[in-house]
Write an enzyme that holds these catalytic residues in place. Structure first.
Site, short mmCIF file in Angstrom:
data_model
loop_
_atom_site.label_atom_id
_atom_site.label_comp_id
_atom_site.label_asym_id
_atom_site.label_seq_id
_atom_site.Cartn_x
_atom_site.Cartn_y
_atom_site.Cartn_z
CG ASN A 424 -1.04 15.93 2.70
OD1 ASN A 424 -1.65 15.03 3.26
ND2 ASN A 424 0.12 15.74 2.09
CD GLU A 425 2.38 13.84 4.29
OE1 GLU A 425 3.38 14.34 3.74
OE2 GLU A 425 2.02 12.68 4.10
CG ASN A 426 -0.29 21.59 6.53
OD1 ASN A 426 -1.47 21.27 6.56
ND2 ASN A 426 0.30 21.99 5.41
#
Length: 820
Positions: A424-426
């Site tokens: 997530n949101e890397n």
């Protein structure tokens, strides 16, 4: 239908608990806890009786599950505790099996854990969300040989556990994440007795063709202590959803290496699992060796799903619009330590709202939640906690792969799961000096390959990392139309553009914050400042309440009224997007976060449709009006006691309902019948213009769906006096029941006119023998909170004694209230 599902779920839980009770016991009571580190294990040893008078004096009695951060996560005056904490108890341990093994089974503990039997360290674990076990057999046997076992411990065994949630850059998840990295034994801990030969994991692959005519079932098992056994007898029964035994297998086995294939068979025309009818089969396994038997029961489901390339989602050959939300394991007063009863309540509320899909953010969650999703018919995206911060080194990367492996193996059998989330949101750097997109891509590919290797039957997905969108099966970009960027009216066009870039598109995370009980007569004012056509994603700094481009998240009023319009628009548009696989609103429930101290409720992400204590916001009913079939109707404004405007001004009264038509009555007079039309924004056409004068208004709506009728009613005051800035506060007790009083502060101007747009931050405090019910992370359970329409409330335990409650605000005189 919902009542039938509820009854089915309760029956399944009863069966599961009966089977578990044969060899497993929850260790919930008689624990002590200290929130700090110790000089060594000896300081934690507690003998029977009064204990050592020279030991640390501040051990406190607790029950499990328990979280370090039950209240400090939402204490407005501190940053939540991150560090070690110790638990201890003395328990009876008598394994009934000859040469059996005794285990401690952790359903989740945060974040690094060490286990001791007396002073002997028996195991350690890194990772706060997956399940794991510690074999304590040998350590218990050794302790029982010591004289102190009978003399000082009176035949009980000391179990001591150290948990630690200290910040660690080489650990997932990142402390940059928009949620607390909690510490403690915050999920259930079980004492398990196994015979010498037992099952570690069972992998039941239930599949069916798209037509639903032919099912296939293969069962593999990974055994414990198999090297000590030469032969065993296996019995497998398959029971269909009606309770009928449809398959019985008896066989001898003598190969125990690896994941042994126990059964491969076909099932003609199986009863299919779906979100409407979540039929489940039951696999019953009995494994006997050397005269001792291990039993296991596992629920499975047959279903076929597909994310159609450049198209929608299908299950069992039919299109299904995924109507989803998100969940954090977090609740008022307990943080991550939610009981099974709390989890049942939460998931039933989701189903009541019409949810058929959930993304579990951003980590593996309790087995109880997955069981509930199976029984209630809620499809699942579950993911590992690689969330923000960038990419760490070898230790960090190994943990991510281990977490992915554990998540897939432990939740493999749940028919509700359709997606394994890899991150997530890397694309959000910060934890490391290096931010290398190619290295992130390489690691993402490794995770993707590992997921497909472990489980080819399910899809992979990530959210918001555009430079990795081509790696996974399903991609969700960042679209926050009307909150972090743009106007909510841009939602469809922005989504269409993102859909065109992806083979398989699913939109998770949309919505916005709302301060419960705050309402607005002109909720869309902030949109006049917003530049359209500039995108609708979330960018660095957008979550801040200061600086940067104009955006509703910074410049809006955070009212329930605005979020009602935003949600209403999104839901009506989703009905006209035939290519859409589905969406998931972020999140279902408000939750605590360390990075939002200046929110109206400090340290709380307030985007939920319910508060942190299960109190419904108005938006809950908007979803219900679009997503459910059981007749419902709700007048907007149940938590809005006073409206305002000019004398005779027409005000919109909105009604949310899934019925065909509704009639509004104002002070007993009909204002006519309206037909529902989902595309008639707002409120699907169920809105009335009512000229209002100063005074009291009683609104009642009667809605009809076929021959069924449902009603709703509220009473509101209408204020016509205009006000200036607040100059004074009042504090009054407005109710009391069962020893709990509710007090309310209100803000008035110099002419004693109630300031209905006042949003001052107020601080409650108490002196005396009572106790404020605070640090709950709710609009009525925080000692520091912004006013909602010029008022705020808090509860207190009176303890049947005298207290003085005060409330203060910047530049306003403090006021006091005696509570007898």
């Amino acid at each position: 239908m919902f009542k039938k599902i509820k009854l089915l779920f309760l029956c399944l839980i009863a069966v599961s608990q009966a089977l578990q009770a044969q060899n497993s016991k929850r260790l919930n009571t008689d624990w002590e806890f200290v929130k700090q580190d110790l000089g060594g294990i000896w300081e934690a040893v507690r003998t029977a009786g009064k204990g050592n008078p020279e030991e640390l004096p501040f051990w406190q009695k607790v029950n499990l599950p328990h979280c370090f951060n039950a209240t400090d996560a939402t204490n407005p005056d501190v940053h939540y505790y991150q560090g070690p904490g110790w638990y201890r108890t003395n328990i009876d341990i008598e394994n009934p099996y000859t040469n059996g093994r005794t285990l401690l089974h952790f359903e989740g503990a945060g974040q690094k854990t060490e286990i001791y039997i007396y002073t002997t360290k028996v195991a350690s674990h890194v990772g706060g969300y997956e399940e794991w076990t510690a074999d304590i057999t040998d350590a218990v046997a050794a302790f029982k040989k010591l004289p102190v076992y009978k003399t000082q411990f009176k035949g009980k065994v000391p179990v001591i556990i150290r948990c630690d949630n200290s910040r660690d850059l080489e650990m997932m998840p990142s402390s940059l994440s928009d949620f607390n990295v909690y510490g403690g034994l915050y999920r259930y801990l079980n004492l398990v007795y196994n015979p010498p030969l037992a099952v570690d994991k069972i992998f039941a692959n239930a599949s069916v063709d798209a037509k639903g005519s032919l099912g296939k079932l293969s069962i593999k098992a990974r055994l414990l202590n198999a090297d000590q056994i030469k032969t065993a007898t296996l019995k497998i029964n398959l029971v269909d959803p009606s309770g009928k035994n449809v398959l019985s297998i008896d066989k001898s086995i003598n190969t125990f290496k690896g994941d042994s294939l126990l059964l491969e068979t076909s099932v003609k025309s199986p009863k299919l699992w779906s979100t409407e009818l979540p039929h489940q089969y039951e696999v019953k396994l009995s494994l006997s060796a050397n005269g001792q038997t291990y039993q296991l029961s596992q629920k499975i489901g047959f279903r076929h799903f597909e994310f159609v390339k450049k198209g929608p989602f299908t299950i069992n050959g039919k299109r299904l619009l995924l109507r989803g939300t998100h969940r954090h394991e977090d609740h008022a007063g307990v943080a991550a330590a939610m009981t099974e009863e709390m989890m049942v309540t939460e998931m039933k509320m989701m189903k009541e709202m019409g949810v058929n899909f959930i993304r579990l953010g951003h980590y593996q969650q309790s087995r109880i939640i997955l069981d509930l999703c199976d029984s209630l018919g809620i499809l699942v995206w579950e993911e590992i906690p690689w969330c923000r911060g960038g990419l760490g080194g070898a230790v960090y990367q190994a943990q991510g792969k281990r977490m992915l492996t554990n998540m897939i193996e432990q939740h493999y059998n749940h028919p509700s799961i359709i997606i394994w989330g890899l991150g997530n949101e890397n694309d959000w750097p910060g934890d490391f000096s290096e931010f290398d997109k190619e290295k992130i891509r390489t690691y993402m590919k490794e995770l993707n390959n590992l997921s497909h290797q472990l489980d080819p039957s399910r899809s992979t997905a990530i959210r918001r990392c555009d430079f990795c969108r081509d790696i996974v099966d399903v991609y969700s970009p960042s679209i926050w139309a009307g909150w972090y960027r743009g106007n909510y009216t841009e939602y469809k066009s922005v989504s269409q553009g993102e859909f065109d870039k992806s083979d398989r598109f699913l939109h998770v995370e949309w919505g916005g914050d709302s301060h419960a009980r705050r309402h607005s007569e002109n909720p869309d004012n902030a949109l006049l400042k917003i530049r359209q056509g500039g995108g609708a994603d979330e960018r660095a700094g957008d979550a801040s309440l200061y600086g940067g481009a104009a955006r509703v998240s910074k410049d809006g009023d955070w009212s329930e009224s605005y979020i009602a319009n935003l949600i209403d628009w999104h839901l009506k548009e989703q009905e006209t997007m035939p290519w859409l696989s589905g969406t998931a609103y972020w999140p279902f429930k408000d939750f605590s976060t360390p990075i939002r101290p200046e929110n109206p409720v400090p340290y709380v992400n307030q985007k939920g449709v319910i508060e942190r204590d299960f109190t419904k916001k108005e938006s809950f009913y908007i979803f219900q009006s679009y997503w459910t079939n059981i007749p419902m109707v709700h007048i907007y404004g149940h938590s809005w006691p006073v409206r305002w405007g000019a004398e005779g001004e027409e005000k919109m009264v909105k009604v949310y309902s899934n019925c065909d038509e509704a009639e509004l009555f104002v002070n007993g007079k009909s204002f006519g019948v309206k037909k529902r039309n989902s595309q008639d924004f707002p409120a699907a056409g169920l809105r009335w213009s009512v000229p209002m004068q100063k005074g009291t208004y009683h609104f009642k709506v009667v809605a009809k769906k076929g021959k069924l009728t449902v009603t709703d009613e509220i009473t509101q005051e209408y204020q016509t006096e205009k006000w200036a800035k607040p100059t004074q506060l009042t504090l009054n007790k407005i109710s009391e029941a069962d020893g709990v009083a509710t007090v309310e502060v209100k803000a008035y101007d110099a002419n004693k006119v109630l300031c209905l747009d006042a949003a001052n931050e107020v601080n409650f405090s108490l002196i005396g023998d009572g106790e404020l019910i605070k640090d709950q992370g709710t609009s009525t359970g925080s000692s520091k909170v912004q006013l909602y329409n010029g008022r705020a409330m808090i509860k207190l335990k009176t303890n049947q004694k005298k207290s003085i409650v005060s409330v203060s605000a910047k530049d306003l005189p403090t006021v006091f209230l005696n509570i007898e």
